[in-house]
Write a protein that holds these residues in place. Structure first.
Motif, PDB file in Angstrom:
ATOM      1  N   LEU A 217       0.807  -1.211   0.000  1.00 17.03           N
ATOM      2  CA  LEU A 217       0.000   0.000   0.000  1.00 17.03           C
ATOM      3  C   LEU A 217       0.845   1.268   0.000  1.00 17.03           C
ATOM      4  CD1 LEU A 217      -2.706  -1.081   2.603  1.00 17.03           C
ATOM      5  CD2 LEU A 217      -2.737  -1.355   0.118  1.00 17.03           C
ATOM      6  N   VAL A 218       0.421   2.230  -0.794  1.00 16.72           N
ATOM      7  CA  VAL A 218       1.004   3.574  -0.791  1.00 16.72           C
ATOM      8  C   VAL A 218       0.102   4.442   0.075  1.00 16.72           C
ATOM      9  CG1 VAL A 218       1.684   5.543  -2.192  1.00 16.72           C
ATOM     10  CG2 VAL A 218       1.919   3.226  -3.105  1.00 16.72           C
TER      11      VAL A 218
ATOM     12  N   LEU B 246       0.329  14.833  -3.322  1.00 18.49           N
ATOM     13  CA  LEU B 246       0.462  15.115  -4.751  1.00 18.49           C
ATOM     14  C   LEU B 246       1.744  14.507  -5.313  1.00 18.49           C
ATOM     15  CD1 LEU B 246      -0.139  16.604  -7.412  1.00 18.49           C
ATOM     16  CD2 LEU B 246       0.961  18.615  -6.411  1.00 18.49           C
ATOM     17  N   ARG B 247       2.866  14.736  -4.611  1.00 19.54           N
ATOM     18  CA  ARG B 247       4.134  14.189  -5.073  1.00 19.54           C
ATOM     19  C   ARG B 247       4.098  12.660  -5.107  1.00 19.54           C
ATOM     20  NH1 ARG B 247       6.394  17.822  -1.127  1.00 19.54           N
ATOM     21  NH2 ARG B 247       6.894  19.845  -2.053  1.00 19.54           N
ATOM     22  N   THR B 248       3.444  12.066  -4.120  1.00 14.78           N
ATOM     23  CA  THR B 248       3.347  10.606  -4.070  1.00 14.78           C
ATOM     24  C   THR B 248       2.568  10.082  -5.262  1.00 14.78           C
ATOM     25  OG1 THR B 248       3.422  10.614  -1.650  1.00 14.78           O
ATOM     26  CG2 THR B 248       2.547   8.647  -2.710  1.00 14.78           C
ATOM     27  N   ILE B 249       1.450  10.711  -5.571  1.00 15.93           N
ATOM     28  CA  ILE B 249       0.635  10.289  -6.713  1.00 15.93           C
ATOM     29  C   ILE B 249       1.408  10.433  -8.012  1.00 15.93           C
ATOM     30  CG2 ILE B 249      -1.347  11.017  -8.121  1.00 15.93           C
ATOM     31  CD1 ILE B 249      -2.906  11.419  -5.547  1.00 15.93           C
TER      32      ILE B 249
ATOM     33  N   ILE C 289      -0.057   6.781  -9.721  1.00 19.88           N
ATOM     34  CA  ILE C 289      -1.275   6.119  -9.283  1.00 19.88           C
ATOM     35  C   ILE C 289      -2.393   7.148  -9.212  1.00 19.88           C
ATOM     36  CG2 ILE C 289      -0.151   4.251  -8.013  1.00 19.88           C
ATOM     37  CD1 ILE C 289      -0.374   5.880  -5.496  1.00 19.88           C
ATOM     38  N   GLY C 290      -3.635   6.655  -9.056  1.00 23.15           N
ATOM     39  CA  GLY C 290      -4.774   7.555  -9.053  1.00 23.15           C
ATOM     40  C   GLY C 290      -5.239   7.971  -7.681  1.00 23.15           C
TER      41      GLY C 290
ATOM     42  N   SER D 202      -7.591  11.271  -3.753  1.00 20.08           N
ATOM     43  CA  SER D 202      -7.395  10.869  -5.148  1.00 20.08           C
ATOM     44  C   SER D 202      -6.876  12.024  -5.988  1.00 20.08           C
ATOM     45  CB  SER D 202      -8.716  10.368  -5.740  1.00 20.08           C
ATOM     46  OG  SER D 202      -9.629  11.445  -5.871  1.00 20.08           O
ATOM     47  N   ARG D 203      -6.450  11.694  -7.177  1.00 22.27           N
ATOM     48  CA  ARG D 203      -6.017  12.719  -8.131  1.00 22.27           C
ATOM     49  C   ARG D 203      -7.166  13.684  -8.427  1.00 22.27           C
ATOM     50  NH1 ARG D 203      -1.762  12.442 -12.009  1.00 22.27           N
ATOM     51  NH2 ARG D 203      -1.462  10.258 -11.435  1.00 22.27           N
ATOM     52  N   THR D 204      -8.378  13.142  -8.504  1.00 25.85           N
ATOM     53  CA  THR D 204      -9.546  13.980  -8.757  1.00 25.85           C
ATOM     54  C   THR D 204      -9.779  14.957  -7.616  1.00 25.85           C
ATOM     55  OG1 THR D 204     -10.579  12.207 -10.049  1.00 25.85           O
ATOM     56  CG2 THR D 204     -12.016  13.962  -9.256  1.00 25.85           C
TER      57      THR D 204
END
Length: 384
Positions: free
Chosen positions: A320-321, A333-336, A341-342, A358-360
């Motif tokens: 898991l992230v 944000l940097r992790t995504i 990943i989304g 989420s990115r959204t």
């Protein structure tokens, strides 16, 4: 860029870009065909008196060209290592150093916001290049004239390292000189404004370099100009986003656990697909008796077996992230972006599920922050 890991230095992964393997033979060839001109330059510059005759015999020019090309990339590696060691002094992580056809690239987890720290990190690379050049020159002076091949390689690298330092100090943000410029501008301006000014100067420099490359038919100059222009735009966008998220934490933007749709590990994949279609979600945390055990996404369904007995537990991701609720929003944000990943699971200190970001979520928050804080819009999105 596609790359392979070849080792590590001071705990920093060292990678070779695929383009590196293509450019070294080309560079070796170019050095070889210009052997006499380079020897003449060394003789005129250092008064060396190198006899070019033994250096232009048979395959010798190509072997010396290869040695000089590899030496140049080793010099570039030390240049990037200089940046990395300066960053480590301030507790900043270097994710990797990659050698590719345009030279080298030290990839940092993040850049410091303090102007003095960025100045030191940026200037460290050129300082190391000058130091390597001095070492090569000392070796050049100490070697006897009976070793013209070694004299050629050391003299060539002595000059090239100084040229490398000077070139990198040109104000082509995000090159070293551009980062020095941003650091100096940041003393009495916001980081966003300083970045926009430095990036504007960098783009102008890139256009001039590209125009010069077209006139001189230099593909190498054109490639550098293209890289500088794109990288300057990308970094401006990154700083814009960080400014918009300033003061916000993951907890401010995440969907809290009570509002999350979750699945159990024994849910069949057919039922999961039905839920995805109905609820229009492409990822679900997986809970087993309230305990977080994984996450399953639409991409995981590609691993499904042909039989009807396949369940979520068979395909879910258990590596898991995660992020903590108190983390800055820019950390998520940097992790995504880094993991491509989304979504990121948000967990409390005891490992229990606190929420999901989420990115959204980040894109919506960016739009709201932009409007509420009157931050000038940028044309690119988080998805780039």
């Amino acid at each position: 860029m596609a790359s392979i890991r070849i080792g590590s230095a001071f705990g920093i992964p060292i990678k070779l870009g695929v383009s590196f393997l293509l450019v070294v033979p080309l560079l070796a060839y170019l050095i070889g065909v210009q052997m006499e001109l380079t020897v003449e330059l060394l003789n005129d510059t250092f008064g060396a008196g190198i006899d070019p005759a033994p250096l232009t015999d048979g395959v010798t020019p190509w072997l010396l060209g290869l040695a000089a090309a590899l030496g140049l990339f080793v010099s570039v590696f030390f240049h990037e290592l200089g940046h990395s060691m300066a960053a480590r002094r301030y507790g900043l992580e270097t994710q990797s150093i990659t050698l590719w056809f345009l030279g080298g690239l030290a990839q940092f987890a993040e850049m410091p916001e303090d102007w003095h720290k960025e100045f030191v990190i940026a200037i460290a690379g050129p300082i190391v290049s000058v130091a390597v050049g001095v070492v090569c020159y000392v070796g050049f002076v100490l070697l006897p004239a009976e070793l013209p091949a070694a004299l050629f390689v050391l003299g060539y690298l002595a000059i090239l390292n100084v040229v490398l330092a000077i070139f990198n100090m040109l104000p082509g943000f995000p090159m070293d000189g551009g980062r020095v410029l941003r650091a100096l501008l940041s003393r009495n301006r916001s980081r966003l404004e300083a970045t926009q000014i430095a990036a504007g100067v960098g783009k102008g420099f890139a256009l001039l370099l590209g125009f010069a490359g077209i006139i001189t038919f230099s593909i190498f100059w054109i490639a550098i100009a293209f890289f500088i222009y794109i990288a300057a735009s990308s970094e401006t966008q990154q700083i814009f986003i960080e400014t918009a998220f300033e003061g916000l934490t993951v907890a401010d933007l995440m969907t809290p656990a009570p509002k999350l749709d979750t699945v159990s590990p024994d849910l069949s994949l057919d039922r999961l697909l039905e839920r995805m279609m109905r609820e229009r979600h492409t990822g679900y945390p997986v809970l087993d008796d309230g305990e977080l055990v994984g996450i399953v996404t639409l991409e995981d369904l590609q691993e499904r077996a042909d039989d009807d007995d396949t369940v979520v537990a068979d395909v879910m991701s258990t590596d898991l992230v995660t992020a903590a609720p108190a983390d800055e929003a820019t950390t998520a944000l940097r992790t995504i972006q880094r993991e491509d990943i989304g979504r990121v699971l948000v967990v409390d200190a005891d490992g229990s599920l606190a929420g999901l970001i989420s990115r959204t979520d980040l894109m919506k928050a960016l739009e709201i922050a932009q409007r509420s804080r009157s931050i000038p819009a940028e044309p690119r999105s988080l998805e780039q």
